[in-house]
Design a protein around this motif. Structure first.
Motif, mmCIF file in Angstrom:
data_model
loop_
_atom_site.group_PDB
_atom_site.id
_atom_site.type_symbol
_atom_site.label_atom_id
_atom_site.label_comp_id
_atom_site.label_asym_id
_atom_site.label_seq_id
_atom_site.Cartn_x
_atom_site.Cartn_y
_atom_site.Cartn_z
ATOM 1 N N ASN A 1 5.954 -67.920 -2.639
ATOM 2 C CA ASN A 1 5.126 -66.896 -2.022
ATOM 3 C C ASN A 1 3.674 -67.256 -2.295
ATOM 4 O OD1 ASN A 1 7.314 -65.201 -1.163
ATOM 5 N ND2 ASN A 1 7.590 -64.645 -3.304
ATOM 6 N N GLY A 2 2.806 -66.810 -1.442
ATOM 7 C CA GLY A 2 1.402 -67.136 -1.653
ATOM 8 C C GLY A 2 0.542 -66.592 -0.539
ATOM 9 N N ILE A 3 -0.724 -66.984 -0.566
ATOM 10 C CA ILE A 3 -1.694 -66.550 0.430
ATOM 11 C C ILE A 3 -2.098 -67.779 1.234
ATOM 12 C CG2 ILE A 3 -3.931 -65.455 0.813
ATOM 13 C CD1 ILE A 3 -3.561 -64.111 -1.942
ATOM 14 N N TYR A 4 -1.992 -67.664 2.537
ATOM 15 C CA TYR A 4 -2.230 -68.793 3.424
ATOM 16 C C TYR A 4 -3.427 -68.518 4.329
ATOM 17 C CZ TYR A 4 2.411 -70.573 2.134
ATOM 18 O OH TYR A 4 3.496 -71.054 1.447
ATOM 19 N N ARG A 5 -4.105 -69.582 4.699
ATOM 20 C CA ARG A 5 -5.131 -69.500 5.727
ATOM 21 C C ARG A 5 -4.704 -70.353 6.916
ATOM 22 N NH1 ARG A 5 -8.267 -72.805 1.998
ATOM 23 N NH2 ARG A 5 -9.498 -70.986 1.402
ATOM 24 N N PHE A 6 -5.215 -69.991 8.098
ATOM 25 C CA PHE A 6 -4.895 -70.765 9.294
ATOM 26 C C PHE A 6 -6.041 -70.656 10.279
ATOM 27 C CE2 PHE A 6 -3.195 -66.511 10.049
ATOM 28 C CZ PHE A 6 -3.629 -66.235 11.351
ATOM 29 N N SER A 7 -6.035 -71.532 11.274
ATOM 30 C CA SER A 7 -7.061 -71.501 12.308
ATOM 31 C C SER A 7 -6.463 -71.956 13.627
ATOM 32 C CB SER A 7 -8.250 -72.388 11.919
ATOM 33 O OG SER A 7 -7.828 -73.730 11.714
ATOM 34 N N LYS A 8 -7.233 -71.775 14.681
ATOM 35 C CA LYS A 8 -6.806 -72.132 16.030
ATOM 36 C C LYS A 8 -7.776 -73.152 16.623
ATOM 37 C CE LYS A 8 -3.751 -70.140 17.223
ATOM 38 N NZ LYS A 8 -2.293 -70.145 16.929
ATOM 39 N N HIS B 1 -10.048 -67.771 12.751
ATOM 40 C CA HIS B 1 -9.495 -68.063 11.425
ATOM 41 C C HIS B 1 -8.809 -66.817 10.872
ATOM 42 C CE1 HIS B 1 -12.216 -71.443 11.783
ATOM 43 N NE2 HIS B 1 -11.716 -71.981 10.699
ATOM 44 N N GLY B 2 -7.626 -66.998 10.287
ATOM 45 C CA GLY B 2 -6.895 -65.890 9.696
ATOM 46 C C GLY B 2 -6.510 -66.160 8.256
ATOM 47 N N LYS B 3 -6.072 -65.107 7.587
ATOM 48 C CA LYS B 3 -5.611 -65.191 6.193
ATOM 49 C C LYS B 3 -4.476 -64.191 6.025
ATOM 50 C CE LYS B 3 -6.910 -63.254 1.763
ATOM 51 N NZ LYS B 3 -6.100 -62.064 1.993
ATOM 52 N N ILE C 1 -3.593 -71.211 -0.077
ATOM 53 C CA ILE C 1 -4.849 -71.203 -0.829
ATOM 54 C C ILE C 1 -4.509 -71.395 -2.302
ATOM 55 C CG2 ILE C 1 -6.957 -69.937 -1.366
ATOM 56 C CD1 ILE C 1 -6.525 -68.288 1.161
ATOM 57 N N ALA C 2 -5.049 -72.442 -2.900
ATOM 58 C CA ALA C 2 -4.778 -72.726 -4.309
ATOM 59 C C ALA C 2 -5.315 -71.607 -5.193
ATOM 60 C CB ALA C 2 -5.425 -74.052 -4.706
ATOM 61 N N ALA C 3 -4.703 -71.473 -6.371
ATOM 62 C CA ALA C 3 -5.059 -70.376 -7.276
ATOM 63 C C ALA C 3 -6.539 -70.389 -7.624
ATOM 64 C CB ALA C 3 -4.208 -70.464 -8.541
ATOM 65 N N ASP C 4 -7.103 -71.575 -7.889
ATOM 66 C CA ASP C 4 -8.523 -71.646 -8.235
ATOM 67 C C ASP C 4 -9.400 -71.141 -7.097
ATOM 68 O OD1 ASP C 4 -7.078 -73.453 -10.030
ATOM 69 O OD2 ASP C 4 -9.059 -73.990 -10.770
ATOM 70 N N GLU C 5 -9.023 -71.486 -5.873
ATOM 71 C CA GLU C 5 -9.786 -71.033 -4.718
ATOM 72 C C GLU C 5 -9.645 -69.533 -4.524
ATOM 73 O OE1 GLU C 5 -9.679 -73.676 -1.119
ATOM 74 O OE2 GLU C 5 -8.041 -74.586 -2.266
ATOM 75 N N TYR D 1 -12.061 -57.384 4.921
ATOM 76 C CA TYR D 1 -12.429 -58.743 4.513
ATOM 77 C C TYR D 1 -12.915 -58.760 3.071
ATOM 78 C CZ TYR D 1 -12.619 -60.271 9.471
ATOM 79 O OH TYR D 1 -12.325 -60.597 10.775
ATOM 80 N N TRP D 2 -13.839 -57.866 2.767
ATOM 81 C CA TRP D 2 -14.491 -57.873 1.447
ATOM 82 C C TRP D 2 -13.539 -57.475 0.329
ATOM 83 C CZ3 TRP D 2 -18.554 -54.854 4.536
ATOM 84 C CH2 TRP D 2 -19.353 -55.754 5.260
ATOM 85 N N GLN D 3 -12.512 -56.697 0.668
ATOM 86 C CA GLN D 3 -11.509 -56.337 -0.333
ATOM 87 C C GLN D 3 -10.320 -57.302 -0.333
ATOM 88 O OE1 GLN D 3 -10.570 -52.209 0.450
ATOM 89 N NE2 GLN D 3 -12.316 -51.488 -0.755
ATOM 90 N N PHE D 4 -10.487 -58.426 0.337
ATOM 91 C CA PHE D 4 -9.494 -59.497 0.340
ATOM 92 C C PHE D 4 -8.167 -59.045 0.927
ATOM 93 C CE2 PHE D 4 -7.620 -63.384 -1.795
ATOM 94 C CZ PHE D 4 -8.486 -64.273 -1.192
ATOM 95 N N GLY D 5 -8.267 -58.257 2.007
ATOM 96 C CA GLY D 5 -7.062 -57.891 2.738
ATOM 97 C C GLY D 5 -6.613 -59.017 3.649
ATOM 98 N N ASP D 6 -5.538 -58.796 4.380
ATOM 99 C CA ASP D 6 -5.005 -59.797 5.300
ATOM 100 C C ASP D 6 -5.537 -59.573 6.699
ATOM 101 O OD1 ASP D 6 -3.561 -60.999 3.316
ATOM 102 O OD2 ASP D 6 -1.600 -60.266 3.984
ATOM 103 N N TYR D 7 -5.638 -60.648 7.475
ATOM 104 C CA TYR D 7 -6.042 -60.512 8.865
ATOM 105 C C TYR D 7 -5.453 -61.648 9.696
ATOM 106 C CZ TYR D 7 -9.698 -63.574 6.925
ATOM 107 O OH TYR D 7 -10.370 -64.562 6.247
#
Length: 414
Positions: A311-318, A284-286, A340-344, A270-276
């Motif tokens: 291509n990009g980084i997405y978040r999702f939830s259930k 919640h996932g990323k 997830i927007a670039a600023d975020e 999580y802290w190294q901004f990996g995927d889950y």
């Protein structure tokens, strides 16, 4: 930072980003007055079939998300809640048999389960190991009986101590103990006693964090009297000294790994901004997406207008409520799927990475966000000039002063 300073993320080498899995078990015996997690008290007439139906939903959810692995192995799993130890061992056996058919587990996978001493029978510890769970996180919070009552916990100090010992005797080599400090009317000696007691019981890792009052909790509506700032500072300083003296290494703001243990791989991801990936009610996932590996056909939960061509980084939830999560056709629904927007990305990366006391490699910023380092160069240089970040060519790392004023650092990237 102005929004114009950020461009869309570049192509991210998805296969180089570690992938984890979070599993949420939403039920507990009693909701604690400080808890703002997605947890729901069990009804006295809850049928055992409820657990079976929930595992059915978890497995359907896992198969839905399988394409998001994009060929990667699962390196860690964390089972949180609620109280995961409420789920019968037979359902864990069924769950992990199904997950192994769905995902490719790394040979050295770390699988952590949260457990409440008040809901554990000592016999099943060995059975958890047989399922593949190889790390426990036991929610003790304190060994003071009066404080446990104030916190609404259903265990007593003896049960907590016994649970830690039983886990070690059963063969668990990695046992984290969750402890809170800054409790209502807590003295410095009481806080130090909790640390010493956890260590004496056999904790190989201690998560030691300050009680905070969160909205939508009983404590928020009826706030208890907490130690003042001076007492909190004294408790924190003395507690850190004791933990260091007992051989624990403070690798993250509230995480301490013992000499015979190592940092929690799942949380470090999580802290190294990996995927889950994330399965379960309210999970919640990323995930980073390379559309060369995906299509609308193997992502059936997406509508055409939701599938960005970039291509990009997405978040999702259930769905949050268990009854909603277990009501589905085909698989539990995605209630949120957004890029997830670039600023975020900048603020989220910093919010996580700067919690690590040793920081992260500079290269990780570009590799995990797809953004160029120039995006944050001005803020980083300003923070170096203020003595809050190390002046390093290799690492993004807070100084000793920066660790004390972490929130001030983070504000620079909002």
């Amino acid at each position: 930072m102005s929004k114009s300073a950020c461009s869309n993320p570049a192509i991210i080498a998805v296969t180089s980003i570690p992938l984890a899995l979070y599993i949420h078990i939403p039920w507990c015996v009693k909701k604690c007055p400080y808890c703002d997690f997605n947890s729901h008290e069990l009804s006295v007439d809850s049928p055992l079939s409820m657990y079976e139906h929930y595992v059915d939903a978890l497995l359907a959810d896992a198969h839905l998300q399988q394409p998001l692995t994009q060929g990667r192995q699962i390196r860690s799993i964390f089972i949180g809640g609620g109280t995961p130890s409420l789920l019968p061992i037979a359902q864990y056996q069924r769950l992990f048999a199904g997950l192994r058919q769905c995902f490719d587990f790394a040979a050295d996978i770390e699988i952590t389960m949260e457990a409440n001493p008040g809901t554990l029978e000592h016999a099943p510890f060995a059975e958890y190991l047989q399922v593949g769970i190889n790390r426990l996180s036991i929610g003790v919070q304190t060994f003071a009986a009066d404080k446990l009552t104030t916190l609404g916990r259903i265990h007593n100090p003896e049960q907590a101590f016994s649970a830690i010992q039983a886990a070690r005797k059963a063969g668990f080599e990695r046992v984290n103990v969750d402890l809170m400090h800054g409790l209502p009317q807590q003295s410095l000696n009481e806080a130090l006693y909790d640390i010493q007691r956890a260590h004496d019981a056999g904790a190989t890792h201690i998560s030691w964090y300050q009680l905070t009052i969160e909205p939508n909790t009983v404590f928020y509506r009826n706030q208890p009297v907490l130690p003042d700032e001076d007492n909190l500072a004294d408790i924190e300083e003395a507690g850190q000294t004791l933990l260091q003296g007992l051989g624990y290494d403070n690798y993250e703001v509230s995480a301490w790994a013992g000499a015979e243990d190592s940092p929690c791989r799942h949380n470090v991801n999580y802290w190294q901004f990996g995927d889950y990936l994330a399965i379960g009610a309210g999970a919640h996932g990323k995930v980073s997406i390379d559309h060369a590996k995906l299509s609308e056909e193997n992502l059936p939960f997406l509508k055409n207008d939701q599938l960005s061509k970039d291509n990009g980084i997405y978040r999702f939830s259930k769905s949050r409520l268990p009854k909603d999560y277990m009501t589905y056709e085909g698989a539990p629904k995605m209630v949120g799927w957004q890029v997830i927007a670039a600023d975020e990305l900048v603020s989220e990366f910093m919010l996580n990475a700067l919690r690590l006391h040793d920081g992260v490699a500079w290269s990780m910023f570009e590799a995990r966000t797809g953004l160029n380092f120039a995006t944050i160069a001005e803020q980083v240089n300003n923070l170096i000039d203020k003595g809050l970040l190390e002046d390093s060519q290799n690492k993004l790392q807070p100084t000793a002063l920066g660790k004390r004023y972490l929130n001030q650092i983070l504000r620079e990237f909002l």
